[in-house]
Design a protein around this motif. Structure first.
Motif, PDB file in Angstrom:
ATOM      1  N   THR A  25       0.831  -1.201   0.000  1.00  0.00           N
ATOM      2  CA  THR A  25       0.000   0.000   0.000  1.00  0.00           C
ATOM      3  C   THR A  25       0.862   1.246   0.000  1.00  0.00           C
ATOM      4  O   THR A  25       0.617   2.191  -0.764  1.00  0.00           O
ATOM      5  N   PHE A  26       1.886   1.286   0.843  1.00  0.00           N
ATOM      6  CA  PHE A  26       2.768   2.448   0.871  1.00  0.00           C
ATOM      7  C   PHE A  26       3.529   2.620  -0.440  1.00  0.00           C
ATOM      8  O   PHE A  26       3.743   3.744  -0.894  1.00  0.00           O
ATOM      9  N   THR A  27       3.900   1.525  -1.083  1.00  0.00           N
ATOM     10  CA  THR A  27       4.557   1.605  -2.389  1.00  0.00           C
ATOM     11  C   THR A  27       3.602   2.214  -3.417  1.00  0.00           C
ATOM     12  O   THR A  27       3.987   3.080  -4.202  1.00  0.00           O
ATOM     13  N   ALA A  28       2.349   1.789  -3.392  1.00  0.00           N
ATOM     14  CA  ALA A  28       1.346   2.340  -4.314  1.00  0.00           C
ATOM     15  C   ALA A  28       1.109   3.824  -4.033  1.00  0.00           C
ATOM     16  O   ALA A  28       1.001   4.626  -4.971  1.00  0.00           O
ATOM     17  N   ILE A  29       1.040   4.202  -2.759  1.00  0.00           N
ATOM     18  CA  ILE A  29       0.859   5.613  -2.404  1.00  0.00           C
ATOM     19  C   ILE A  29       2.012   6.443  -2.949  1.00  0.00           C
ATOM     20  O   ILE A  29       1.800   7.521  -3.508  1.00  0.00           O
ATOM     21  N   ASP A  30       3.234   5.946  -2.799  1.00  0.00           N
ATOM     22  CA  ASP A  30       4.402   6.668  -3.316  1.00  0.00           C
ATOM     23  C   ASP A  30       4.291   6.884  -4.819  1.00  0.00           C
ATOM     24  O   ASP A  30       4.578   7.963  -5.330  1.00  0.00           O
ATOM     25  N   ARG A  31       3.875   5.840  -5.547  1.00  0.00           N
ATOM     26  CA  ARG A  31       3.741   5.957  -7.001  1.00  0.00           C
ATOM     27  C   ARG A  31       2.674   6.977  -7.373  1.00  0.00           C
ATOM     28  O   ARG A  31       2.871   7.824  -8.246  1.00  0.00           O
ATOM     29  N   PHE A  32       1.527   6.907  -6.721  1.00  0.00           N
ATOM     30  CA  PHE A  32       0.441   7.837  -7.027  1.00  0.00           C
ATOM     31  C   PHE A  32       0.774   9.254  -6.606  1.00  0.00           C
ATOM     32  O   PHE A  32       0.373  10.212  -7.254  1.00  0.00           O
ATOM     33  N   GLU A  33       1.531   9.395  -5.521  1.00  0.00           N
ATOM     34  CA  GLU A  33       1.944  10.719  -5.081  1.00  0.00           C
ATOM     35  C   GLU A  33       2.818  11.386  -6.141  1.00  0.00           C
ATOM     36  O   GLU A  33       2.614  12.557  -6.473  1.00  0.00           O
ATOM     37  N   CYS A  34       3.757  10.645  -6.700  1.00  0.00           N
ATOM     38  CA  CYS A  34       4.613  11.183  -7.766  1.00  0.00           C
ATOM     39  C   CYS A  34       3.774  11.578  -8.975  1.00  0.00           C
ATOM     40  O   CYS A  34       4.001  12.626  -9.584  1.00  0.00           O
ATOM     41  N   PHE A  35       2.797  10.755  -9.328  1.00  0.00           N
ATOM     42  CA  PHE A  35       1.922  11.042 -10.459  1.00  0.00           C
ATOM     43  C   PHE A  35       1.122  12.312 -10.203  1.00  0.00           C
ATOM     44  O   PHE A  35       1.012  13.183 -11.066  1.00  0.00           O
ATOM     45  N   ALA A  36       0.575  12.450  -8.993  1.00  0.00           N
ATOM     46  CA  ALA A  36      -0.217  13.630  -8.637  1.00  0.00           C
ATOM     47  C   ALA A  36       0.640  14.886  -8.666  1.00  0.00           C
ATOM     48  O   ALA A  36       0.196  15.934  -9.152  1.00  0.00           O
ATOM     49  N   VAL A  37       1.855  14.800  -8.163  1.00  0.00           N
ATOM     50  CA  VAL A  37       2.754  15.959  -8.173  1.00  0.00           C
ATOM     51  C   VAL A  37       3.034  16.394  -9.605  1.00  0.00           C
ATOM     52  O   VAL A  37       2.995  17.589  -9.922  1.00  0.00           O
ATOM     53  N   ASP A  38       3.289  15.442 -10.486  1.00  0.00           N
ATOM     54  CA  ASP A  38       3.529  15.776 -11.897  1.00  0.00           C
ATOM     55  C   ASP A  38       2.325  16.492 -12.505  1.00  0.00           C
ATOM     56  O   ASP A  38       2.474  17.467 -13.239  1.00  0.00           O
ATOM     57  N   GLU A  39       1.128  16.016 -12.193  1.00  0.00           N
ATOM     58  CA  GLU A  39      -0.081  16.639 -12.732  1.00  0.00           C
ATOM     59  C   GLU A  39      -0.297  18.050 -12.169  1.00  0.00           C
ATOM     60  O   GLU A  39      -0.683  18.960 -12.897  1.00  0.00           O
ATOM     61  N   ILE A  40      -0.038  18.216 -10.885  1.00  0.00           N
ATOM     62  CA  ILE A  40      -0.185  19.543 -10.270  1.00  0.00           C
ATOM     63  C   ILE A  40       0.813  20.523 -10.882  1.00  0.00           C
ATOM     64  O   ILE A  40       0.467  21.673 -11.182  1.00  0.00           O
ATOM     65  N   LEU A  41       2.036  20.067 -11.088  1.00  0.00           N
ATOM     66  CA  LEU A  41       3.046  20.937 -11.717  1.00  0.00           C
ATOM     67  C   LEU A  41       2.625  21.315 -13.137  1.00  0.00           C
ATOM     68  O   LEU A  41       2.798  22.466 -13.553  1.00  0.00           O
ATOM     69  N   LEU A  42       2.058  20.379 -13.870  1.00  0.00           N
ATOM     70  CA  LEU A  42       1.572  20.653 -15.222  1.00  0.00           C
ATOM     71  C   LEU A  42       0.439  21.681 -15.189  1.00  0.00           C
ATOM     72  O   LEU A  42       0.412  22.621 -15.995  1.00  0.00           O
ATOM     73  N   MET A  43      -0.469  21.525 -14.241  1.00  0.00           N
ATOM     74  CA  MET A  43      -1.567  22.480 -14.084  1.00  0.00           C
ATOM     75  C   MET A  43      -1.012  23.885 -13.846  1.00  0.00           C
ATOM     76  O   MET A  43      -1.476  24.860 -14.436  1.00  0.00           O
ATOM     77  N   ARG A  44      -0.003  23.977 -12.976  1.00  0.00           N
ATOM     78  CA  ARG A  44       0.582  25.279 -12.652  1.00  0.00           C
ATOM     79  C   ARG A  44       1.386  25.843 -13.821  1.00  0.00           C
ATOM     80  O   ARG A  44       1.211  26.992 -14.208  1.00  0.00           O
ATOM     81  N   GLU A  45       2.252  25.035 -14.411  1.00  0.00           N
ATOM     82  CA  GLU A  45       3.139  25.511 -15.468  1.00  0.00           C
ATOM     83  C   GLU A  45       2.380  25.963 -16.711  1.00  0.00           C
ATOM     84  O   GLU A  45       2.740  26.943 -17.342  1.00  0.00           O
ATOM     85  N   GLN A  46       1.327  25.249 -17.047  1.00  0.00           N
ATOM     86  CA  GLN A  46       0.560  25.601 -18.249  1.00  0.00           C
ATOM     87  C   GLN A  46      -0.629  26.501 -17.924  1.00  0.00           C
ATOM     88  O   GLN A  46      -1.406  26.830 -18.818  1.00  0.00           O
ATOM     89  N   GLN A  47      -0.763  26.861 -16.674  1.00  0.00           N
ATOM     90  CA  GLN A  47      -1.824  27.742 -16.198  1.00  0.00           C
ATOM     91  C   GLN A  47      -3.216  27.293 -16.668  1.00  0.00           C
ATOM     92  O   GLN A  47      -4.077  28.094 -17.018  1.00  0.00           O
ATOM     93  N   LEU A  48      -3.422  26.000 -16.632  1.00  0.00           N
ATOM     94  CA  LEU A  48      -4.699  25.436 -17.071  1.00  0.00           C
ATOM     95  C   LEU A  48      -5.839  25.800 -16.136  1.00  0.00           C
ATOM     96  O   LEU A  48      -7.006  25.778 -16.536  1.00  0.00           O
ATOM     97  N   TYR A  49      -5.536  26.159 -14.914  1.00  0.00           N
ATOM     98  CA  TYR A  49      -6.552  26.577 -13.946  1.00  0.00           C
ATOM     99  C   TYR A  49      -7.286  27.828 -14.405  1.00  0.00           C
ATOM    100  O   TYR A  49      -8.429  28.066 -14.030  1.00  0.00           O
ATOM    101  N   LEU A  50      -6.644  28.628 -15.263  1.00  0.00           N
ATOM    102  CA  LEU A  50      -7.290  29.843 -15.780  1.00  0.00           C
ATOM    103  C   LEU A  50      -8.521  29.500 -16.617  1.00  0.00           C
ATOM    104  O   LEU A  50      -9.496  30.244 -16.626  1.00  0.00           O
TER     105      LEU A  50
END
Length: 67
Positions: A25-50
């Motif tokens: 479970t902790f291994t899966a959380i680590d993998r999903f956490e990395c995926f979520a961070v990448d997506e959040i960075l993409l949202m911020r960098e491309q300003q898709l929230y606008l």
């Protein structure tokens, strides 16, 4: 020769299975956490929230990511 009674064997197996499950479970959380961070960075960098009407990345995070 050392033998375990049935309850001791069951406890050992339950610990092993549960511990393995916890580790997986902790291994899966680590993998999903990395995926979520990448997506959040993409949202911020491309300003898709606008596109959703948010005026800033901070506003997006407060409305969409706070729980």
């Amino acid at each position: 020769m050392l033998t375990l009674n049935r309850s001791e064997t069951t406890l050992a197996l339950d610990y092993s299975n549960l511990n393995t499950s916890i580790q997986e479970t902790f291994t899966a959380i680590d993998r999903f956490e990395c995926f979520a961070v990448d997506e959040i960075l993409l949202m911020r960098e491309q300003q898709l929230y606008l596109k959703a009407g948010y005026k800033s990345f901070e506003e997006y995070c407060q409305h969409e990511l706070s729980a």
